[in-house]
Design a protein around this motif. Structure first.
Motif, PDB file in Angstrom:
ATOM      1  N   MET A 113       0.826  -1.195   0.000  1.00 28.10           N
ATOM      2  CA  MET A 113       0.000   0.000   0.000  1.00 28.10           C
ATOM      3  C   MET A 113       0.869   1.257   0.000  1.00 28.10           C
ATOM      4  O   MET A 113       0.526   2.230  -0.635  1.00 28.10           O
ATOM      5  CB  MET A 113      -0.916  -0.019   1.223  1.00 28.10           C
ATOM      6  N   PHE A 114       2.000   1.252   0.728  1.00 28.31           N
ATOM      7  CA  PHE A 114       2.809   2.464   0.837  1.00 28.31           C
ATOM      8  C   PHE A 114       3.402   2.905  -0.492  1.00 28.31           C
ATOM      9  O   PHE A 114       3.736   4.070  -0.664  1.00 28.31           O
ATOM     10  CB  PHE A 114       3.905   2.294   1.890  1.00 28.31           C
ATOM     11  N   GLU A 115       3.511   1.983  -1.441  1.00 28.68           N
ATOM     12  CA  GLU A 115       4.027   2.380  -2.749  1.00 28.68           C
ATOM     13  C   GLU A 115       3.061   3.319  -3.467  1.00 28.68           C
ATOM     14  O   GLU A 115       3.451   4.035  -4.379  1.00 28.68           O
ATOM     15  CB  GLU A 115       4.336   1.151  -3.617  1.00 28.68           C
ATOM     16  N   ARG A 116       1.806   3.337  -3.055  1.00 28.41           N
ATOM     17  CA  ARG A 116       0.807   4.223  -3.657  1.00 28.41           C
ATOM     18  C   ARG A 116       0.763   5.588  -2.976  1.00 28.41           C
ATOM     19  O   ARG A 116       0.059   6.482  -3.426  1.00 28.41           O
ATOM     20  CB  ARG A 116      -0.575   3.573  -3.594  1.00 28.41           C
ATOM     21  N   PHE A 117       1.488   5.763  -1.880  1.00 33.23           N
ATOM     22  CA  PHE A 117       1.486   7.027  -1.150  1.00 33.23           C
ATOM     23  C   PHE A 117       2.252   8.088  -1.934  1.00 33.23           C
ATOM     24  O   PHE A 117       3.334   7.818  -2.461  1.00 33.23           O
ATOM     25  CB  PHE A 117       2.150   6.857   0.219  1.00 33.23           C
ATOM     26  N   THR A 118       1.695   9.279  -1.956  1.00 29.29           N
ATOM     27  CA  THR A 118       2.400  10.409  -2.557  1.00 29.29           C
ATOM     28  C   THR A 118       3.493  10.873  -1.598  1.00 29.29           C
ATOM     29  O   THR A 118       3.555  10.443  -0.439  1.00 29.29           O
ATOM     30  CB  THR A 118       1.440  11.587  -2.815  1.00 29.29           C
ATOM     31  N   LYS A 119       4.319  11.763  -2.061  1.00 25.98           N
ATOM     32  CA  LYS A 119       5.370  12.341  -1.222  1.00 25.98           C
ATOM     33  C   LYS A 119       4.744  13.008   0.004  1.00 25.98           C
ATOM     34  O   LYS A 119       5.275  12.891   1.116  1.00 25.98           O
ATOM     35  CB  LYS A 119       6.175  13.352  -2.044  1.00 25.98           C
ATOM     36  N   ASP A 120       3.627  13.697  -0.190  1.00 24.81           N
ATOM     37  CA  ASP A 120       2.967  14.373   0.934  1.00 24.81           C
ATOM     38  C   ASP A 120       2.436  13.378   1.960  1.00 24.81           C
ATOM     39  O   ASP A 120       2.559  13.587   3.167  1.00 24.81           O
ATOM     40  CB  ASP A 120       1.825  15.265   0.433  1.00 24.81           C
ATOM     41  N   ALA A 121       1.849  12.283   1.513  1.00 21.55           N
ATOM     42  CA  ALA A 121       1.324  11.271   2.431  1.00 21.55           C
ATOM     43  C   ALA A 121       2.468  10.597   3.185  1.00 21.55           C
ATOM     44  O   ALA A 121       2.352  10.331   4.388  1.00 21.55           O
ATOM     45  CB  ALA A 121       0.499  10.243   1.670  1.00 21.55           C
ATOM     46  N   ARG A 122       3.569  10.347   2.502  1.00 29.26           N
ATOM     47  CA  ARG A 122       4.733   9.771   3.178  1.00 29.26           C
ATOM     48  C   ARG A 122       5.285  10.743   4.212  1.00 29.26           C
ATOM     49  O   ARG A 122       5.735  10.334   5.276  1.00 29.26           O
ATOM     50  CB  ARG A 122       5.809   9.405   2.166  1.00 29.26           C
ATOM     51  N   GLY A 123       5.228  12.026   3.890  1.00 31.69           N
ATOM     52  CA  GLY A 123       5.668  13.047   4.845  1.00 31.69           C
ATOM     53  C   GLY A 123       4.825  13.047   6.106  1.00 31.69           C
ATOM     54  O   GLY A 123       5.327  13.295   7.204  1.00 31.69           O
ATOM     55  N   VAL A 124       3.530  12.763   5.957  1.00 32.32           N
ATOM     56  CA  VAL A 124       2.645  12.685   7.127  1.00 32.32           C
ATOM     57  C   VAL A 124       3.068  11.519   8.016  1.00 32.32           C
ATOM     58  O   VAL A 124       3.182  11.663   9.235  1.00 32.32           O
ATOM     59  CB  VAL A 124       1.165  12.545   6.702  1.00 32.32           C
ATOM     60  N   VAL A 125       3.343  10.371   7.413  1.00 35.56           N
ATOM     61  CA  VAL A 125       3.743   9.196   8.190  1.00 35.56           C
ATOM     62  C   VAL A 125       5.085   9.447   8.876  1.00 35.56           C
ATOM     63  O   VAL A 125       5.262   9.149  10.065  1.00 35.56           O
ATOM     64  CB  VAL A 125       3.788   7.932   7.306  1.00 35.56           C
ATOM     65  N   THR A 126       6.022  10.033   8.166  1.00 35.56           N
ATOM     66  CA  THR A 126       7.322  10.352   8.746  1.00 35.56           C
ATOM     67  C   THR A 126       7.168  11.352   9.897  1.00 35.56           C
ATOM     68  O   THR A 126       7.792  11.198  10.951  1.00 35.56           O
ATOM     69  CB  THR A 126       8.261  10.937   7.670  1.00 35.56           C
ATOM     70  N   GLY A 127       6.322  12.349   9.695  1.00 32.89           N
ATOM     71  CA  GLY A 127       6.066  13.324  10.760  1.00 32.89           C
ATOM     72  C   GLY A 127       5.404  12.684  11.962  1.00 32.89           C
ATOM     73  O   GLY A 127       5.680  13.056  13.114  1.00 32.89           O
ATOM     74  N   ALA A 128       4.536  11.706  11.734  1.00 28.08           N
ATOM     75  CA  ALA A 128       3.873  11.001  12.838  1.00 28.08           C
ATOM     76  C   ALA A 128       4.895  10.230  13.669  1.00 28.08           C
ATOM     77  O   ALA A 128       4.795  10.190  14.903  1.00 28.08           O
ATOM     78  CB  ALA A 128       2.800  10.061  12.295  1.00 28.08           C
ATOM     79  N   VAL A 129       5.884   9.653  13.009  1.00 30.02           N
ATOM     80  CA  VAL A 129       6.953   8.950  13.732  1.00 30.02           C
ATOM     81  C   VAL A 129       7.684   9.937  14.637  1.00 30.02           C
ATOM     82  O   VAL A 129       7.945   9.647  15.811  1.00 30.02           O
ATOM     83  CB  VAL A 129       7.935   8.275  12.749  1.00 30.02           C
ATOM     84  N   THR A 130       7.969  11.114  14.132  1.00 29.91           N
ATOM     85  CA  THR A 130       8.650  12.141  14.922  1.00 29.91           C
ATOM     86  C   THR A 130       7.818  12.532  16.134  1.00 29.91           C
ATOM     87  O   THR A 130       8.336  12.636  17.251  1.00 29.91           O
ATOM     88  CB  THR A 130       8.953  13.375  14.048  1.00 29.91           C
ATOM     89  N   HIS A 131       6.515  12.751  15.930  1.00 31.84           N
ATOM     90  CA  HIS A 131       5.634  13.108  17.048  1.00 31.84           C
ATOM     91  C   HIS A 131       5.580  11.985  18.084  1.00 31.84           C
ATOM     92  O   HIS A 131       5.607  12.242  19.286  1.00 31.84           O
ATOM     93  CB  HIS A 131       4.221  13.437  16.553  1.00 31.84           C
ATOM     94  N   ALA A 132       5.514  10.741  17.622  1.00 29.24           N
ATOM     95  CA  ALA A 132       5.465   9.598  18.543  1.00 29.24           C
ATOM     96  C   ALA A 132       6.766   9.482  19.336  1.00 29.24           C
ATOM     97  O   ALA A 132       6.743   9.213  20.544  1.00 29.24           O
ATOM     98  CB  ALA A 132       5.197   8.304  17.769  1.00 29.24           C
ATOM     99  N   GLU A 133       7.889   9.714  18.672  1.00 31.33           N
ATOM    100  CA  GLU A 133       9.180   9.658  19.364  1.00 31.33           C
ATOM    101  C   GLU A 133       9.266  10.738  20.429  1.00 31.33           C
ATOM    102  O   GLU A 133       9.714  10.482  21.550  1.00 31.33           O
ATOM    103  CB  GLU A 133      10.329   9.809  18.360  1.00 31.33           C
ATOM    104  N   ARG A 134       8.841  11.964  20.094  1.00 32.96           N
ATOM    105  CA  ARG A 134       8.855  13.063  21.062  1.00 32.96           C
ATOM    106  C   ARG A 134       7.990  12.761  22.274  1.00 32.96           C
ATOM    107  O   ARG A 134       8.312  13.150  23.383  1.00 32.96           O
ATOM    108  CB  ARG A 134       8.375  14.357  20.410  1.00 32.96           C
ATOM    109  N   ALA A 135       6.873  12.083  22.032  1.00 33.65           N
ATOM    110  CA  ALA A 135       5.942  11.771  23.116  1.00 33.65           C
ATOM    111  C   ALA A 135       6.359  10.526  23.892  1.00 33.65           C
ATOM    112  O   ALA A 135       5.771  10.219  24.929  1.00 33.65           O
ATOM    113  CB  ALA A 135       4.533  11.582  22.552  1.00 33.65           C
ATOM    114  N   GLY A 136       7.360   9.808  23.397  1.00 35.79           N
ATOM    115  CA  GLY A 136       7.796   8.587  24.054  1.00 35.79           C
ATOM    116  C   GLY A 136       6.842   7.423  23.851  1.00 35.79           C
ATOM    117  O   GLY A 136       6.864   6.459  24.606  1.00 35.79           O
ATOM    118  N   ALA A 137       6.014   7.507  22.822  1.00 35.63           N
ATOM    119  CA  ALA A 137       5.047   6.443  22.535  1.00 35.63           C
ATOM    120  C   ALA A 137       5.741   5.311  21.787  1.00 35.63           C
ATOM    121  O   ALA A 137       6.664   5.543  21.016  1.00 35.63           O
ATOM    122  CB  ALA A 137       3.903   6.991  21.699  1.00 35.63           C
ATOM    123  N   ASP A 138       5.270   4.101  22.017  1.00 34.92           N
ATOM    124  CA  ASP A 138       5.888   2.982  21.313  1.00 34.92           C
ATOM    125  C   ASP A 138       5.144   2.614  20.036  1.00 34.92           C
ATOM    126  O   ASP A 138       5.579   1.747  19.298  1.00 34.92           O
ATOM    127  CB  ASP A 138       6.039   1.756  22.222  1.00 34.92           C
TER     128      ASP A 138
END
Length: 181
Positions: free
Chosen positions: A1-26
């Motif tokens: 499915m991720f191969e169908r993601f646009t650059k913007d959608a991938r940026g959202v997922v990457t940004g979500a990882v950053t937010h989760a890391e900052r929050a200490g979420a697993d």
């Protein structure tokens, strides 16, 4: 499915990882996907969120998400429904925090060194990603953009959809802002 993601959608997922890391979420919850979506600029979803006034209400949105997290993931509607049958969620949260400390119901917190690898997607995040694919296919799009992620967040029942609706960005409003329908 991720191969169908646009650059913007991938940026959202990457940004979500950053937010989760900052929050200490697993794991990556829908909340982190939404916060990452709000960070984006110059995308279809960011224009829709700005047009609906959600960007200007980010602080209010973050407070509502934190309150839901403190309630163990219960939305305002869930808390009101429980109040209707005599269960005071605020009182329960206060008692649990009194016994176990602040944020005891937030869950998803572990020692930051617990797992230094990739963060997994929470079940509700997987549901949003799957729904974004269905929305894209239903619209005849060959890609999954951040606009599809936003529509999926607004359409998937839960805290994020409730918070978006409280900010005037329910599914219908988002669809109109994106497509004029």
């Amino acid at each position: 499915m991720f191969e169908r993601f646009t650059k913007d959608a991938r940026g959202v997922v990457t940004g979500a990882v950053t937010h989760a890391e900052r929050a200490g979420a697993d794991s990556l919850s829908v909340e982190y996907l939404l916060l990452a979506l709000l960070d984006r600029q110059g995308t279809r979803a960011s224009f829709a969120l700005a047009a609906l006034g959600v960007v200007d209400r980010r602080a209010e949105l973050e407070v509502a998400l934190a309150a839901a997290r403190r309630r163990g993931g219960l939305s305002t509607a869930d808390a009101e429904a429980l109040a209707g049958i005599g269960i005071d969620v605020t009182e329960i949260v206060a008692r649990v925090e009194e016994a176990h400390g602040p944020g005891a119901l937030e869950g998803d917190r572990k020692d930051k060194s617990w797992w230094a690898g990739r963060r997994s997607f929470a079940r509700e995040s997987k549901d949003v990603l799957e729904k974004s694919l269905r929305i894209a296919v239903g619209r005849g799009d060959r890609h999954i953009g951040d606009e599809h992620l936003l529509l999926a967040m607004a359409a998937t029942p839960g805290v994020v959809a409730d918070v978006l609706a409280q900010c005037g960005a329910g599914y219908g409003a988002v669809e109109r802002a994106l497509y004029g329908e």
